[in-house]
Design a protein around this motif. Structure first.
Motif, PDB file in Angstrom:
ATOM      1  N   HIS A  38      53.269  17.770 -11.764  1.00  0.00           N
ATOM      2  CA  HIS A  38      53.111  17.496 -13.191  1.00  0.00           C
ATOM      3  C   HIS A  38      51.805  16.767 -13.409  1.00  0.00           C
ATOM      4  CE1 HIS A  38      57.547  17.777 -13.302  1.00  0.00           C
ATOM      5  NE2 HIS A  38      57.285  18.314 -14.475  1.00  0.00           N
ATOM      6  N   VAL A  94      53.202  15.217 -20.938  1.00  0.00           N
ATOM      7  CA  VAL A  94      53.255  15.843 -19.615  1.00  0.00           C
ATOM      8  C   VAL A  94      52.851  17.301 -19.731  1.00  0.00           C
ATOM      9  CG1 VAL A  94      54.843  16.603 -17.813  1.00  0.00           C
ATOM     10  CG2 VAL A  94      55.036  14.303 -18.717  1.00  0.00           C
ATOM     11  N   ALA A 131      53.480  20.664 -17.745  1.00  0.00           N
ATOM     12  CA  ALA A 131      54.432  21.104 -16.713  1.00  0.00           C
ATOM     13  C   ALA A 131      53.755  22.017 -15.706  1.00  0.00           C
ATOM     14  CB  ALA A 131      55.583  21.842 -17.383  1.00  0.00           C
ATOM     15  N   ASP A 145      57.660  25.969 -13.912  1.00  0.00           N
ATOM     16  CA  ASP A 145      58.755  25.354 -14.685  1.00  0.00           C
ATOM     17  C   ASP A 145      59.217  26.368 -15.737  1.00  0.00           C
ATOM     18  OD1 ASP A 145      60.354  23.925 -16.416  1.00  0.00           O
ATOM     19  OD2 ASP A 145      59.151  22.108 -16.319  1.00  0.00           O
ATOM     20  N   LYS A 168      59.805  24.587 -19.440  1.00  0.00           N
ATOM     21  CA  LYS A 168      58.718  23.646 -19.800  1.00  0.00           C
ATOM     22  C   LYS A 168      59.124  22.693 -20.929  1.00  0.00           C
ATOM     23  CE  LYS A 168      54.693  26.245 -18.171  1.00  0.00           C
ATOM     24  NZ  LYS A 168      55.351  27.215 -17.328  1.00  0.00           N
ATOM     25  N   CYS A 202      59.581  19.569 -20.836  1.00  0.00           N
ATOM     26  CA  CYS A 202      58.793  18.328 -20.846  1.00  0.00           C
ATOM     27  C   CYS A 202      57.472  18.529 -21.577  1.00  0.00           C
ATOM     28  CB  CYS A 202      58.573  17.815 -19.436  1.00  0.00           C
ATOM     29  SG  CYS A 202      57.900  19.027 -18.301  1.00  0.00           S
ATOM     30  N   GLU A 203      56.844  19.682 -21.363  1.00  0.00           N
ATOM     31  CA  GLU A 203      55.557  19.945 -22.011  1.00  0.00           C
ATOM     32  C   GLU A 203      55.750  20.148 -23.517  1.00  0.00           C
ATOM     33  OE1 GLU A 203      52.970  22.567 -19.793  1.00  0.00           O
ATOM     34  OE2 GLU A 203      52.062  23.267 -21.658  1.00  0.00           O
ATOM     35  N   CYS A 250      61.892  16.246 -17.388  1.00  0.00           N
ATOM     36  CA  CYS A 250      61.542  17.495 -16.727  1.00  0.00           C
ATOM     37  C   CYS A 250      62.715  17.819 -15.799  1.00  0.00           C
ATOM     38  CB  CYS A 250      60.268  17.335 -15.930  1.00  0.00           C
ATOM     39  SG  CYS A 250      58.929  16.614 -16.900  1.00  0.00           S
ATOM     40  N   ASN A 288      62.238  19.759 -12.309  1.00  0.00           N
ATOM     41  CA  ASN A 288      61.338  19.010 -11.422  1.00  0.00           C
ATOM     42  C   ASN A 288      61.753  17.560 -11.260  1.00  0.00           C
ATOM     43  OD1 ASN A 288      59.375  19.699  -9.686  1.00  0.00           O
ATOM     44  ND2 ASN A 288      57.671  19.423 -11.094  1.00  0.00           N
TER      45      ASN A 288
END
Lengths: 342, 141
Positions: free
Chosen positions: B82, B93, B95, B99, B102, B104-105, B119, B122
């Motif tokens: 990351h 973040v 990713a 991922d 994604k 988190c992104e 995430c 991950n």
């Protein structure tokens, strides 16, 4: 003579001014002293990561760190045993034995499955704890690549999500599921774990507590200044993840849970597909951006928010008529509607 | 009683007038201070980003120490690295390619205490800690 009179008058003004200052200081001290007198503990906040989410806990108590630690341990243990991806879990064992008779499990996990089935039936099957095969088909399971599945496959899978395929044996805490079925407590476990955490903290005698597991929130008691907890509702289309500023829930007991289309989704051929799948159609539910539900139990609010999300136009009526719970919905057009006592 | 302000003002000593003047100046400065501070771009205060990879040690980074141009960190996970981008007022973040969702992104920048980035595949969680002036204890989302 005149000068003496002026001097006296000046002294008089100084005395009045001094007296006013003393009164103001005394009043300020008195107001400070009218807060809750029974608070003896200290409030701390701890954050942990489990259930694939961030769990924030605030505890107002004597020795709050120790009590928070016990509650976190109990919550983590509970969530591990309810996780279908954990080979040591009760739910994994049930799924592995689908079509092979009842599986005896721990009483607390049985109680959640029983509650999930009952609440699912109250929503006409819109909420189902047997959603796993459909979630996996769409790739919303753990570590899977999401994609729109063939419609034939969706139709083939749909009967496996029906609650009728789950048989419960309360006498032995037994659960039996039909062949091909799989339980997924993902839609209910977070709420149940939050409820469990609050129960543990209450049993440890905390004065007040707040647990937020990825947006599923439950509180207990008033804060040390005698005020209730203030909880915002996520604005589903604000990019800064801010809240709906006109709708703040104040509570000294109970839960607030929100289901929205903004957390887990993917885009294919320009169309956005989110993870709240409607077991009537097998496709992501349409019509609403989010549903927030308030009420005592976090697990019930969790189920009601998911089910109401699938109801579209009928969501508000459903929540209005569900005793003890209130709701706020944001429609696809961005209109905000609430039940009468939200 | 009935002492008018002008009479009272005339009646007090020069030194007292200076004291009253200072009190008024400080009161006014106190009242407009938050607005001026906000206008100047605010202050990260005690806000700190917590980076919590599962099974590895937590890192806490105060935003007050982050330069204007930001700071980037690489955080490895089971399915890739990351990129964690930290600015003086928030964190986001990027990713890894593998991922699938994604999440988190897609979360984007977080800037308030209690906000989180998770995430899932991950096994990385990131959140902001610090005092909150929003008047909220949490947001249901």
């Amino acid at each position: 003579m005149s000068s003496k009179k002026e001097e006296k008058s000046f002294e008089k003004r100084r005395i009045i001014g001094g007296a006013i200052a003393v009164i103001v200081i005394i009043a300020a001290l008195w107001i400070r002293g009218t807060g809750p007198e029974t608070v003896t503990g200290e409030r701390i906040q701890e954050t942990r990561y489990f259930m694939d989410t961030v769990v924030i806990m605030q505890v107002l108590a004597e020795n709050p760190e120790e009590k928070a630690e016990k509650a976190f341990a109990a919550m983590k243990d509970f969530s591990d045993r309810a996780d279908r991806f954990n080979p040591d879990s009760e739910v994994y064992r049930i799924n592995q034995n689908a079509g092979e008779g009842p599986v005896e499990i721990d009483e607390d996990i049985f109680a959640i499955i029983e509650k999930g089935k009952k609440l699912g039936e109250e929503t006409g099957g819109l909420f189902t704890i047997a959603i796993a095969p459909l979630m996996d088909l769409w790739g919303f399971g753990k570590n899977m690549q999401p994609a729109v599945p063939d419609d034939d496959k969706i139709q083939e899978i749909l009967p496996l999500t029906a609650l009728e395929g789950i048989t419960l044996y309360p006498g032995i805490n037994g659960v039996e599921i039909a062949s091909g079925m799989e339980l997924d407590l993902g839609g209910i476990a977070k709420g149940a774990v939050v409820d469990h955490g609050i129960e543990v903290l209450v049993s440890l005698g905390v004065e007040a507590a707040f647990i937020n597991a990825g947006g599923d929130i439950r509180v207990h008691g008033l804060k040390e200044d005698g005020t209730p907890w203030r909880i915002g509702i996520r604005d589903p289309r604000r990019e800064d993840r801010g809240h709906l500023t006109d709708y703040v829930v104040e509570k000294d007991s109970g839960s607030v849970v929100t289901s929205g289309d903004y957390e887990r989704y993917f885009t294919e051929d320009g169309v956005r597909y989110h993870h709240i799948l409607d077991p009537r159609t097998g496709y992501p539910a349409e019509g609403l951006q989010s549903v927030s539900v308030t009420g005592e139990s976090c697990v019930t609010a969790d189920v009601l928010s998911t089910a109401a999300f699938m109801m579209g136009d009928e969501a508000l009526d459903f929540l209005e008529n569900y005793p003890g719970y209130e709701g706020l919905i944001v429609t696809d057009e961005g209109e905000i509607l609430t039940t009468s006592n939200f | 009683m009935g002492i008018s302000f002008s009479k009272w003002w005339k009646g007090i000593r020069k030194g007292d007038k200076i004291v009253v003047g200072f009190v008024l100046i400080f009161a006014l400065a106190g009242a407009i201070y938050p607005f001026v501070w906000e206008w100047l771009g605010g202050d990260p205060g005690d806000l700190q980003v917590v980076i919590n990879p599962v099974g590895a040690e937590r890192q806490k980074i105060p935003l007050a120490g982050i330069p204007e141009e930001g700071k980037n960190l690489i955080v490895p996970g089971p399915i890739g690295d990351h990129l964690v981008e930290i600015l003086p007022d928030g964190v986001r973040v990027i990713a890894p390619e593998d991922d699938p969702l994604k999440i988190c992104e897609k979360t984007g920048w977080i800037r308030r205490p209690g906000a989180t980035i998770v995430c899932v595949p991950n096994q990385l969680a990131i959140w902001l800690e610090g005092s909150d002036d929003s008047g909220l204890d949490g947001i249901s989302e």
